[in-house]
Design an enzyme around this catalytic site. Structure first.
Site, PDB file in Angstrom:
ATOM      1  N   ARG A 252      10.307   5.423   2.821  1.00 43.43           N
ATOM      2  CA  ARG A 252       9.040   4.903   2.296  1.00 43.43           C
ATOM      3  C   ARG A 252       7.900   5.281   3.228  1.00 43.43           C
ATOM      4  NH1 ARG A 252      10.107  -1.393   0.980  1.00 43.43           N
ATOM      5  NH2 ARG A 252       8.025  -1.493   1.879  1.00 43.43           N
TER       6      ARG A 252
ATOM      7  N   ARG B 151      15.311   3.004   8.127  1.00 36.37           N
ATOM      8  CA  ARG B 151      15.633   2.595   6.752  1.00 36.37           C
ATOM      9  C   ARG B 151      15.301   3.685   5.734  1.00 36.37           C
ATOM     10  NH1 ARG B 151      13.114  -2.828   4.036  1.00 36.37           N
ATOM     11  NH2 ARG B 151      11.190  -1.653   3.895  1.00 36.37           N
TER      12      ARG B 151
ATOM     13  N   ARG C  17       2.861 -14.084   0.307  1.00 33.66           N
ATOM     14  CA  ARG C  17       2.726 -13.427   1.599  1.00 33.66           C
ATOM     15  C   ARG C  17       1.546 -13.982   2.380  1.00 33.66           C
ATOM     16  NH1 ARG C  17       5.642  -8.621   0.558  1.00 33.66           N
ATOM     17  NH2 ARG C  17       5.837  -7.158   2.192  1.00 33.66           N
TER      18      ARG C  17
ATOM     19  N   ARG D  23       2.348  -3.327   9.789  1.00 34.43           N
ATOM     20  CA  ARG D  23       2.972  -4.313   8.885  1.00 34.43           C
ATOM     21  C   ARG D  23       3.460  -5.524   9.666  1.00 34.43           C
ATOM     22  NH1 ARG D  23       7.435  -1.057   6.040  1.00 34.43           N
ATOM     23  NH2 ARG D  23       7.840  -2.891   4.777  1.00 34.43           N
TER      24      ARG D  23
ATOM     25  N   LYS E  27      15.498  -9.324   2.859  1.00 37.83           N
ATOM     26  CA  LYS E  27      15.205 -10.154   1.676  1.00 37.83           C
ATOM     27  C   LYS E  27      15.665  -9.466   0.396  1.00 37.83           C
ATOM     28  CE  LYS E  27      10.694 -10.419   2.293  1.00 37.83           C
ATOM     29  NZ  LYS E  27      10.505  -9.568   3.490  1.00 37.83           N
TER      30      LYS E  27
HETATM   31  P1  AMP Z   1       7.639  -4.873   0.532  1.00 35.29           P
HETATM   32  O1  AMP Z   1       8.404  -3.921  -0.304  1.00 35.29           O
HETATM   33  O2  AMP Z   1       7.860  -6.325   0.161  1.00 35.29           O
HETATM   34  O3  AMP Z   1       7.802  -4.629   2.017  1.00 35.29           O
HETATM   35  O4  AMP Z   1       6.085  -4.616   0.212  1.00 35.29           O
HETATM   36  C1  AMP Z   1       5.482  -3.360   0.482  1.00 35.29           C
HETATM   37  C2  AMP Z   1       3.963  -3.496   0.474  1.00 35.29           C
HETATM   38  O5  AMP Z   1       3.532  -3.952  -0.820  1.00 35.29           O
HETATM   39  C3  AMP Z   1       3.384  -4.507   1.451  1.00 35.29           C
HETATM   40  O6  AMP Z   1       3.257  -3.974   2.757  1.00 35.29           O
HETATM   41  C4  AMP Z   1       2.043  -4.815   0.781  1.00 35.29           C
HETATM   42  O7  AMP Z   1       1.135  -3.765   0.994  1.00 35.29           O
HETATM   43  C5  AMP Z   1       2.390  -4.816  -0.690  1.00 35.29           C
HETATM   44  N1  AMP Z   1       2.785  -6.167  -1.170  1.00 35.29           N
HETATM   45  C6  AMP Z   1       4.005  -6.555  -1.641  1.00 35.29           C
HETATM   46  N2  AMP Z   1       3.984  -7.855  -1.978  1.00 35.29           N
HETATM   47  C7  AMP Z   1       2.738  -8.314  -1.702  1.00 35.29           C
HETATM   48  C8  AMP Z   1       2.095  -9.577  -1.807  1.00 35.29           C
HETATM   49  N3  AMP Z   1       2.737 -10.664  -2.262  1.00 35.29           N
HETATM   50  N4  AMP Z   1       0.798  -9.658  -1.427  1.00 35.29           N
HETATM   51  C9  AMP Z   1       0.124  -8.587  -0.975  1.00 35.29           C
HETATM   52  N5  AMP Z   1       0.661  -7.372  -0.823  1.00 35.29           N
HETATM   53  C10 AMP Z   1       1.964  -7.221  -1.191  1.00 35.29           C
END
Ligand code: AMP
Length: 225
Positions: free
Chosen positions: A167, A135, A96, A178, A20
């Site tokens: 990360r 990654r 989400r 996740r 994404k």
């Molecule tokens: P990402 O970089 O999109 O994979 O997000 C990393 C982490 O940020 C996720 O595993 C969640 O813990 C948190 N996070 C990001 N976006 C959201 C969201 N819309 N709602 C809740 N937690 C989020």
């Protein structure tokens, strides 16, 4: 900046590691859009040690979601700014959960605007786990690079030359959590947007360029570009 009727408001859906962020970066450049990645936003808050960052970190380190109330508040403010600036935007990582999706559509209704499309980047689960475990992310520009055979010692970000790191939530135990959080909370959004006639899908397999070509073809078919 665009006229209101030409504005694009896009939600990107897909599992963790589906690409994404990468596709949002490509679209952003090609279509003069801005990208809001809620994950990047939260990681910046953590780096700055802000109140939000401290709260978010405990959830993120475990691969859990940050509470809806926190995320919805952030989105409300930012999308209002985009509308004020008449700026087309891509949401990467929001919504989400179903409550986040409901809040987003309600917000848009209040703003008198409509979501253009929820675009699912479809990648099989085994492939997602494989991608996430290899990654690496750039400290400076957040671009990601995959090293399935292990990262060479001297590797730097291919986009900007920045330092690469893994990360915390891309470590194996957290990845599995996740994935299960994704299946339980986020996957139901596919049916949710489909029911509203807003869902489109592209296959997310192959390299970033192949996926981006599929998206461009879809956008042309739908008259978005
Ligand atoms: P990402 O970089 O999109 O994979 O997000 C990393 C982490 O940020 C996720 O595993 C969640 O813990 C948190 N996070 C990001 N976006 C959201 C969201 N819309 N709602 C809740 N937690 C989020």
């Amino acid at each position: 900046m665009k006229d209101e009727e030409n504005m694009i408001r896009l939600v990107l859906l897909g599992g963790p590691g589906s690409g994404k962020g990468t596709q949002a970066d490509i679209l952003k450049k090609e279509l003069e859009m801005v990208k809001l990645s809620t994950g990047d936003l939260l990681r910046r808050e953590i780096q700055e040690d802000s109140g939000l960052g401290i709260e978010a970190k405990s959830y993120m380190d475990r691969g859990e979601l940050v509470p809806d109330s926190v995320m919805i508040g952030i989105l409300e403010k930012i999308t209002a700014d985009f509308e004020k600036e008449q700026q087309s935007y891509i949401l990467d990582g929001f919504p989400r959960t179903i409550p986040q999706a409901e809040a987003l559509l309600k917000m848009m209704e209040k703003q008198g605007v409509a979501l253009t499309m929820a675009l699912l980047i479809d990648v099989p689960e085994e492939e997602l786990v494989r991608r996430l475990s290899s990654r690496w992310t750039c400290m400076s520009c957040s671009a990601t690079v995959g090293y399935p055979e292990g990262k060479p010692d001297n590797a730097v970000c291919p986009q900007c030359g920045g330092e690469l790191y893994q990360r915390d939530d891309d470590k194996r135990e957290t990845i599995l959590n996740r994935m299960s959080v994704y299946k339980k909370n986020t996957e139901p959004l596919i049916a949710y947007f489909e029911k509203k006639g807003l869902l489109e899908k592209v296959a997310g397999t192959g390299g970033p360029v192949a996926v981006s070509e599929r998206i461009k073809t879809l956008f042309k078919e739908k008259g978005i570009v």
